[in-house]
Design a protein around this motif. Structure first.
Motif, mmCIF file in Angstrom:
data_model
loop_
_atom_site.group_PDB
_atom_site.id
_atom_site.type_symbol
_atom_site.label_atom_id
_atom_site.label_comp_id
_atom_site.label_asym_id
_atom_site.label_seq_id
_atom_site.Cartn_x
_atom_site.Cartn_y
_atom_site.Cartn_z
ATOM 1 N N GLU A 169 53.668 10.460 70.369
ATOM 2 C CA GLU A 169 54.618 9.998 71.395
ATOM 3 C C GLU A 169 55.102 8.589 71.058
ATOM 4 O O GLU A 169 54.335 7.625 71.116
ATOM 5 C CB GLU A 169 53.953 10.036 72.769
ATOM 6 N N GLY A 204 62.157 10.143 73.590
ATOM 7 C CA GLY A 204 63.583 9.838 73.445
ATOM 8 C C GLY A 204 64.395 10.899 72.731
ATOM 9 O O GLY A 204 65.539 10.648 72.349
ATOM 10 N N THR A 225 62.336 14.001 79.974
ATOM 11 C CA THR A 225 63.447 13.431 80.722
ATOM 12 C C THR A 225 64.608 14.415 80.880
ATOM 13 O O THR A 225 65.171 14.551 81.969
ATOM 14 C CB THR A 225 63.919 12.141 80.018
#
Ligand SMILES: Cc1cc2nc3c(=O)[nH]c(=O)nc-3n(C[C@H](O)[C@H](O)[C@H](O)COP(=O)(O)O)c2cc1C
Length: 394
Positions: A169, A204, A225
């Motif tokens: 991560e 991301g 996300t």
């Protein structure tokens, strides 16, 4: 594990469901040999990923295999069991794992691990903190253990301990960040060099990044996300809306009460107040957990974190903030002023602008598939055949 940790009672009208297939190293190697990569939905604390895991685990495309992860954070064993059963119902034969953070209260850690094992999770993934005990418990229960790593050193250690696969991560991730100096691609190369385990890349990642992370040798990609801004998922609509129309100035790093770790969030009145040095001691949790409190704990501070790990509790509530209050305000109340809205850097790439017109999880997968040069999600007939891939691991 303490013998007195009661497992939740199964409702009489709810038949026992078979365990989800194990997602271990051999299963991943078979998925890769079939020409697919894993597309893992990263767990999101409180209820931010509830309702998503089964939807993701049910999706199979020509090039991708969806994997769901349920967050155990601030769930009672009964709540966790219900969410696992729901995901398994929505994705029969699909891979559904559970995320358990080592930083939480030890008693809760044990109770929730037992629940994940009893409910037949595909794997148990550990974030925020390290506990060797859980690796041993997983081995005894026959459940694959997965480590989230922010360095090659940690990756090598987890391999030695018996992890089946890893999530690397990078610093672009949402929520708590292991090492803000370690961007994803650099970390991925470092982790790949340090271990022979399959490595899933996280942090991301947008659809157009998938070919790059796969070219760097990732067995899959983990995204969180992007899934927040989906028509599926239980999180408050204001939480979804906070993820729309965001540019770089709308994203900030805070110092979390959890060990003072850095964490990425949408900038709002709450993060501004934290930056200005304001502190937010815990208030009564009865508004969410009821008069019984949380796991039987009824004080304003429900001691959600392990001893010595909470800056708020350690400072006798004179510094920092109560993370349970702040996350509940965001994810459950949708309070855009007082809530803490964790997010990843990829929030700036979300193109939708209207919370009433968000894509479903299946539609998000169509974008992923197109980005790696595949065709759209396959039809129901083809999907049934693809489900055999997961079913074979039962
Ligand atoms: C709102 C939110 C909550 C999160 N909660 C957790 C958590 O409880 N445990 C965990 O290990 N990771 C958590 N994460 C990290 C994600 O699972 C994921 O690995 C990371 O954000 C990278 O994906 P992304 O860049 O697409 O968001 C959270 C991320 C977000 C955005």
């Amino acid at each position: 594990m303490s013998a007195d940790t009661a497992l939740p009672a199964r409702r009489p009208d709810e038949p026992a469901s078979p365990p989800a297939p194990r997602l271990d190293r051999a299963a991943i190697e078979e998925v890769l040999a079939s020409g697919r990569r894993l597309l893992v939905q990263g767990a999101m604390g409180i209820n931010a990923s509830d309702g998503l895991s089964g939807k993701v685990a049910a999706v199979r495309t020509r090039r991708l295999l969806g994997v769901g992860t349920i967050s155990a954070v601030l769930k009672t064993p009964a709540m966790l069991a219900a969410e696992i059963r729901r995901a398994k119902r929505e994705a029969p034969g699909g891979f559904v794992g559970v995320n358990l953070m080592a930083a939480i209260h030890k008693q809760d850690f044990e109770a929730l691990a037992r629940t994940a094992f009893a409910e037949g999770a595909s794997f148990l993934v550990q974030g925020a903190g390290i506990s060797r005990e859980i690796v041993k418990w997983c081995r005894a229960a026959g459940i694959p253990f997965v480590g989230i790593v922010s360095s090659g050193r940690l990756a090598a250690m987890y391999e030695k301990w018996g992890a089946e696969w890893l999530v690397a991560e990078g610093a672009e991730a949402g929520g708590h960040i292991g090492d803000i100096g370690h961007p994803l691609l650099q970390l991925l190369d470092e982790v790949k060099a340090a271990t022979s385990l399959p490595v899933v890349a996280a942090g991301g990642i947008e659809a157009h990044d998938l070919p790059t992370v796969f070219a760097h040798g990732a067995a899959g990609a983990q995204l969180a996300t992007r899934f927040l801004a989906s028509r599926d998922g239980d999180v408050h609509p204001n939480f979804k809306d906070m993820h729309l129309r965001r540019g770089n100035p709308d994203v900030t790093l805070i110092t979390s009460c959890v060990k003072g770790m850095k964490a990425r969030a949408v900038k709002n009145a709450f993060t501004d107040a934290l930056a200005a040095g304001k502190h937010f001691p815990p208030r009564s949790k009865t508004w969410f957990f009821g008069p019984e409190g949380y796991m039987g704990r009824t004080k304003d501070c429900i001691e959600c974190l392990g001893d010595g790990l909470c800056l708020c509790r350690e400072s006798d509530f004179q510094e920092s903030f109560c993370i349970t209050d702040a996350l509940l305000e965001a994810a459950v109340h949708g309070d855009v002023e007082r809530g803490l809205f964790y997010t990843g850097q990829s929030v700036t790439g979300i193109e939708e602008t209207d919370v009433g017109r968000l894509p479903t999880v299946a539609e998000i997968f169509e974008d992923f598939e197109r980005a790696i040069g595949g065709t759209a999600v396959e039809g129901p007939g083809a999907r049934a055949a693809d489900l055999d891939i997961a079913a074979r691991f039962l």
